[in-house]
Design a protein around this motif. Structure first.
Motif, PDB file in Angstrom:
ATOM      1  N   GLY A  83       0.799  -1.218   0.000  1.00 52.44           N
ATOM      2  CA  GLY A  83       0.000   0.000   0.000  1.00 52.44           C
ATOM      3  C   GLY A  83       0.833   1.269   0.000  1.00 52.44           C
ATOM      4  N   ILE A  84       0.134   2.396  -0.113  1.00 49.98           N
ATOM      5  CA  ILE A  84       0.784   3.707  -0.191  1.00 49.98           C
ATOM      6  C   ILE A  84       0.869   4.333   1.203  1.00 49.98           C
ATOM      7  CG2 ILE A  84       0.634   6.015  -1.220  1.00 49.98           C
ATOM      8  CD1 ILE A  84       1.203   3.717  -3.194  1.00 49.98           C
ATOM      9  N   GLY A  85      -0.258   4.321   1.909  1.00 51.69           N
ATOM     10  CA  GLY A  85      -0.297   4.804   3.289  1.00 51.69           C
ATOM     11  C   GLY A  85       0.317   6.167   3.466  1.00 51.69           C
ATOM     12  N   SER A  86       1.120   6.310   4.545  1.00 48.79           N
ATOM     13  CA  SER A  86       1.831   7.563   4.764  1.00 48.79           C
ATOM     14  C   SER A  86       3.131   7.546   3.985  1.00 48.79           C
ATOM     15  CB  SER A  86       2.187   7.714   6.244  1.00 48.79           C
ATOM     16  OG  SER A  86       1.098   7.412   7.065  1.00 48.79           O
ATOM     17  N   GLU A  87       3.643   6.335   3.809  1.00 50.16           N
ATOM     18  CA  GLU A  87       4.991   6.166   3.309  1.00 50.16           C
ATOM     19  C   GLU A  87       5.197   6.692   1.897  1.00 50.16           C
ATOM     20  OE1 GLU A  87       5.730   2.215   2.210  1.00 50.16           O
ATOM     21  OE2 GLU A  87       7.868   2.513   1.835  1.00 50.16           O
ATOM     22  N   LYS A  88       4.289   6.346   1.005  1.00 51.05           N
ATOM     23  CA  LYS A  88       4.560   6.625  -0.404  1.00 51.05           C
ATOM     24  C   LYS A  88       3.630   7.651  -1.014  1.00 51.05           C
ATOM     25  CE  LYS A  88       6.681   2.209  -1.376  1.00 51.05           C
ATOM     26  NZ  LYS A  88       6.366   0.829  -1.742  1.00 51.05           N
ATOM     27  N   ARG A  89       2.879   8.345  -0.143  1.00 51.41           N
ATOM     28  CA  ARG A  89       1.901   9.264  -0.726  1.00 51.41           C
ATOM     29  C   ARG A  89       2.575  10.305  -1.624  1.00 51.41           C
ATOM     30  NH1 ARG A  89       0.970  11.424   5.396  1.00 51.41           N
ATOM     31  NH2 ARG A  89       3.075  12.225   5.542  1.00 51.41           N
ATOM     32  N   ASP A  90       3.772  10.707  -1.260  1.00 48.82           N
ATOM     33  CA  ASP A  90       4.418  11.745  -2.062  1.00 48.82           C
ATOM     34  C   ASP A  90       5.111  11.199  -3.312  1.00 48.82           C
ATOM     35  OD1 ASP A  90       3.454  13.706  -0.479  1.00 48.82           O
ATOM     36  OD2 ASP A  90       5.218  13.812   0.827  1.00 48.82           O
TER      37      ASP A  90
END
Ligand code: FAD
Ligand code: SF4
Ligand code: SF4
Lengths: 479, 423
Positions: free
Chosen positions: A416-423
């Motif tokens: 998933g993207i979550g907080s980690e890969k949102r940017d």
């Protein structure tokens, strides 16, 4: 705030509502400790009705909320941004129905993945999506992350196994999506919710497809001098038309960590990589398939190919694979498990580049991955207290993602993207793409109160810019 | 470093050091009995480690919630078996409990009574004997049954745990030396325990007979005593170290190849004695073997008799998780003609006895026990075998509560029975 806590406690009782600072501290992150945010409270519903009343209380007090399962997520998906209330589903853990005839199960979201397969075993069935965290992670988390596992190669990820869902919308309304028959009528709502990372509502029930346990299973362990040869074997097997149940690669550094752990499986410490190949299906067909895999491995330079003699040996191979992440903890206090997908044919070349990136940044990088799916998991061991190392970990992570995208891949396979890969979403999607996604979200959650701050980029301009130059938006450990 | 001599700062530094082994993967969660019951991260191994790291790093104070968790944890160490990263939670727990005691975060009469019993009763053979004389008399006169309805709830529950106390003659200490029978294969020592010596003398005698039958001369040093496990787990490293020293000396003089222990909790603690008192205990700790492990490694003399029964073996936590011994007792039981070893669903889960946990945390202890009893009830064996006095008492009380027909015994008693009466 105490008004909210009282309201929550009146729903779930004192015992079902945590709000002391020490209690909240342990909920500040999931398995990715890089992202931390302390919740306002943690509540433990026992029923759909509890969830509805919790959501209503949060709405009354204007506090956002975030569902959580076992907190084994690896993208900071369950962290409580903006002082959200954590709705912890661990006490909703009943298997409500197990229908052997129609091969499905109806479960609450807190059921642990492996417990479902265990319960289905007497009926000759199993739940196919098997994340390496399956002994701990929950169905709610699996649905939210569209989790995969080694056997996704043949059986598909979570999305291929969810027939119907009960969802508590951020408005407090309860909706039923899909049907146990598996047929979609109208919009594929189930498809939209699977993989939505807890941003569209709280799943309170899932109807899941079960698979018959295959008649025969053969597990092979190919030993190679280097990762590239193992990857070539993977490509060879796929090209040959075989459909193995799983194709997993473990590299040298990972082998060393696993062999030092309780999950030691007797993997050769001097190998550059090992490849686990699992074949399943009607028993009479398997011996010929085993021979074909042996042939391909030999052609690509395997130094040895072992076949698990019995179930115990097979379990041992798999325990080594599934304990691999945790075993990496032996190398350093923290572990950053990356997750990206590349076209299978490009695996050997991408793996080489990824290792080079790790070396260039002077990091301990190891690889263990779902090779058959082209799903990479470069793992970086580090110590978050060392700020210089932390910078390098994040910079290397960004470069790895870029490399994968350049090779025609995507920035997440299953975590998933979550907080980690949102940017990093901008690496893949245009403004228009992201905007369409945001509008879908708004349909479910017009006020953005359900798991805020996830998936979508936090800064607008980041989309086109180089993530390395921009500086990574890191949530401080202290909140 | 010797925890008894460590300063608080040193202890917290060690806790921090050990907490760094945890990568926060969460794989230990489902094996933790208190997490399974509560679903709370803070009552899970990962949560407890995070909490202790938080205190060690000064992010949170050593507050009540931390103390509660330090004692809500059963110390079963199932998390160590599950942890791929090699976290040694058992010793983190001991250190943190010592700190909770230093900070005097536990109080009340129960705590004071516990402290008194652990320091002034358990380590003293003669006082213990007097207490058990008294208990035996009370039981013989059935005073306990008469008084039962009048007792406060806690004492009533304590009473349910108490096994029938054997008459005085059966509580006499065994001879100091028991000769080997048949071909002599070696000379070993036996730990008889503190409370176990009084309440489980028959297990000690069975152990002596089985060891002798297997060709081992057994020394039972008179000056041995309590192993100190309860003290170490209860945040009292000083007394634990003192007691460990006494046994190191006693068994050192006995000149034995191995120190055989039939109580899993004691064995696990003795194996780690060097963690408390340092190198002087190294040779001692290295010689400690659980009786099942010892016999299995030595090679069991085949029992001549039979024991017809369906038996469920249940792993004591401090054997399977604390000492990593799972197969040995099963191997031994399989060699008994007529005995059928039956699996059950929750063999390696804690039974909730956990030293004196079943007295201090009744509710959680019962919840944990019920899960195991449901599994045992489904298997419906003739006999339940487990090799630890605390677990024996707990499972007996639980089996009675669940009205199971199974007897609960130590595996060594089954072996002893299979060898038949002494010729
Ligand atoms: C050692 C290890 C190995 C792993 N291996 C794999 C693997 O092989 N494949 C894989 O795909 N993943 C893997 N993961 C990642 C992780 O286990 C999965 O993402 C898993 O699905 C998370 O489940 P969880 O119950 O822990 O969810 P959490 O981490 O608690 O939550 C994850 C997300 O789900 C949401 N969520 C939770 N419950 C609900 C609900 N009831 N309704 C709506 N949303 C909800 C949360 O808000 C959050 O966004 C691994 C992780 C670890 C630590
Ligand atoms: S299994 Fe080990 S590394 Fe993973 S969370 Fe538990 S203690 Fe930490
Ligand atoms: S010792 Fe037992 S109760 Fe304590 S954290 Fe570990 S598994 Fe849980």
């Amino acid at each position: 705030m105490s008004g909210l806590i009282e309201a929550l406690a009146s729903v779930v009782g004192q015992d079902g509502c945590l709000s002391r600072p020490e209690e909240l501290l342990v909920y500040e992150c999931d398995a990715l400790t890089l992202h931390a945010a302390k919740p306002t409270a943690v509540v433990f519903p026992r029923s759909t009705d509890d969830v509805v009343r919790i959501v209503e209380a949060c709405r009354r007090f204007g506090t956002p909320f975030v569902p959580r399962g076992a907190g084994t997520g690896l993208s900071g998906g369950a962290t409580a941004n903006e002082g959200a209330v954590v709705v912890e589903c661990s006490r909703m853990n009943r298997i409500l129905e197990l229908n052997a005839e129609d091969r499905y199960a109806v479960v609450e979201p807190g059921v642990v993945n492996a417990d479902l397969s265990k319960a289905a075993l007497p009926s000759g069935l199993f739940y196919a999506p098997d994340p390496s965290s399956q002994l701990a992670c929950t169905i709610g988390g699996n649905v939210a992350e569209n989790s995969g596992g080694p056997h996704t190669l043949k059986y598909g990820a979570t999305t291929n196994h969810v027939l119907a869902l009960e969802l508590v919308l951020p408005s407090g309304a309860v909706v039923q999506l899909g049907s146990a028959t598996g047929w979609t009528v109208g919009y594929d709502w189930v498809g939209a919710v699977v993989g939505s990372e807890g941003t569209l509502g709280i799943v309170t029930q899932a109807t899941l497809r079960l698979e018959p346990i295959p008649e025969g299973v053969e597990t092979l362990l190919g030993i190679f001098a280097d990762v590239v040869a193992a990857c070539r074997t993977v490509s060879g097997i796929i090209q040959s038309g075989l459909v193995p149940a799983a194709l997993e690669v473990i590299d040298r550094r990972t082998i060393a960590a696993v062999e030092a752990s309780v999950y030691a499986a007797g993997l050769p410490l001097d190998a550059g990589a090992v490849l686990i190949v699992e074949l399943d299906g009607p028993a009479p067909a398997l011996p010929a398939q085993v021979e074909r895999v042996r042939g391909i491995a030999a052609r690509e330079g395997a130094t040895r190919v072992e076949v698990a003699r019995d179930d115990a040996e097979r379990q041992r191979f798999w325990r080594a694979r599934k304990g691999a992440f945790g075993a990496m903890g032996r190398m350093a206090p923290d572990l950053y498990v990356h997750d990206a997908v590349v076209p299978r044919a490009r695996l050997p070349e991408v793996i080489e580049k990824v290792c080079a990136i790790g070396d260039r940044y002077g990091l301990k990088l190891s690889n263990v991955f779902h090779a058959g799916d082209g799903n990479l998991h470069p793992n970086i061991s580090f110590d978050r207290r060392d700020s210089d190392e932390l910078e390098r970990v994040i910079a290397a992570g960004a470069e790895i993602l870029e490399t994968c995208v350049e090779a025609g891949g995507v920035i997440s396979g299953e975590h998933g993207i979550g907080s980690e890969k949102r940017d990093y979403m901008g690496l893949l999607f245009s403004e228009a793409d992201l905007d369409a996604m945001k509008r879908l979200r708004t349909v479910f959650d017009p006020d953005g109160v359900c798991n805020p701050g996830k998936i979508f980029p936090t800064t607008r301009f980041c989309v086109e810019s180089n993530p390395r130059a921009r500086g990574y938006d890191r949530v401080p450990l202290e909140s | 470093m010797d925890p008894a001599r460590q300063s608080s700062t040193e202890r917290w530094r060690e806790i921090l050091e050990r907490s760094l082994d945890c990568v926060h993967c969460g794989l230990c969660l489902p094996t933790c009995p208190t997490y399974r019951e509560t679903g709370r991260e803070i009552s899970s191994p990962r949560g407890r480690i995070y909490l202790l790291r938080g205190v060690a790093e000064g992010r949170i104070p050593l507050a009540a919630a931390v103390a509660e968790e330090a004692y809500l944890c059963l110390g079963c160490r199932a998390c160590e078996t599950a942890c791929p990263s090699g976290v040694r939670f058992g010793s983190m727990l001991e250190l943190s409990r010592a700190e909770v005691e230093v900070a005097q975060l536990r109080s009340g009469w129960a705590r004071r009574l516990e402290g008194w019993a652990l320091r002034s009763l358990v380590p003293h053979r003669r006082r213990l004997r007097l207490l058990f004389d008294l208990l035996a008399a009370v039981q013989r006169l059935r005073l306990d049954r008469l008084a039962r309805p009048l007792l406060p709830r806690r004492l009533r529950e304590l009473h349910a745990l108490l096994p029938p106390i054997p008459p005085k003659r059966d509580r006499r200490p065994p001879p100091e030396i028991v000769p080997a029978r048949g071909e002599r294969r070696g000379r070993v020592g036996l730990l008889t325990g503190c409370i176990a010596a009084e309440a489980f003398g028959h297990v000690n005698r069975a152990t002596l007979r089985v060891l002798a039958r297997n060709g081992f001369e057994v020394v039972v040093p008179r000056d041995q005593g309590c192993c100190g496990a309860l003290h170490a787990h209860g945040g009292d490293p000083e007394t634990a170290s003192e007691l460990a020293r006494r046994n190191v000396a006693a068994f050192g003089r006995a000149d034995v190849e191995a120190i055989v222990v039939n109580s899993a909790g004691c064995g696990a603690a003795m194996r780690e004695a060097n963690a408390w008192i340092g190198s002087e205990a190294e040779a001692f700790a290295a010689k400690v073997r659980d009786v099942s492990e010892f016999l299995d490694a030595a090679g069991l003399q085949p029992p001549g008799g039979r024991f017809e029964a369906r038996v469920c073996y249940d792993d004591p936590c401090h054997l399977v998780h604390g000492q990593g011994v799972a197969e040995a007792p099963r191997n031994l039981l399989r060699q008994i003609p007529g005995l059928k070893l039956e699996p059950h669903d929750d063999p390696a889960g804690c039974c909730g006895a956990a030293g004196i946990y079943n007295l201090t945390h009744r509710e959680m202890s019962n919840a944990v026990l019920d899960r195991k009893l449901r599994a045992l009830a489904a298997a419906d064996p003739d006999v339940i075998a487990t090799g630890n006095p605390g677990c024996l008492m707990q499972l007996r009380a639980g089996a009675a509560r669940f009205k199971l027909r199974a007897r609960v015994v130590h595996p060594i008693e089954l072996l002893d029975a299979a060898y038949g009466p002494d010729a």
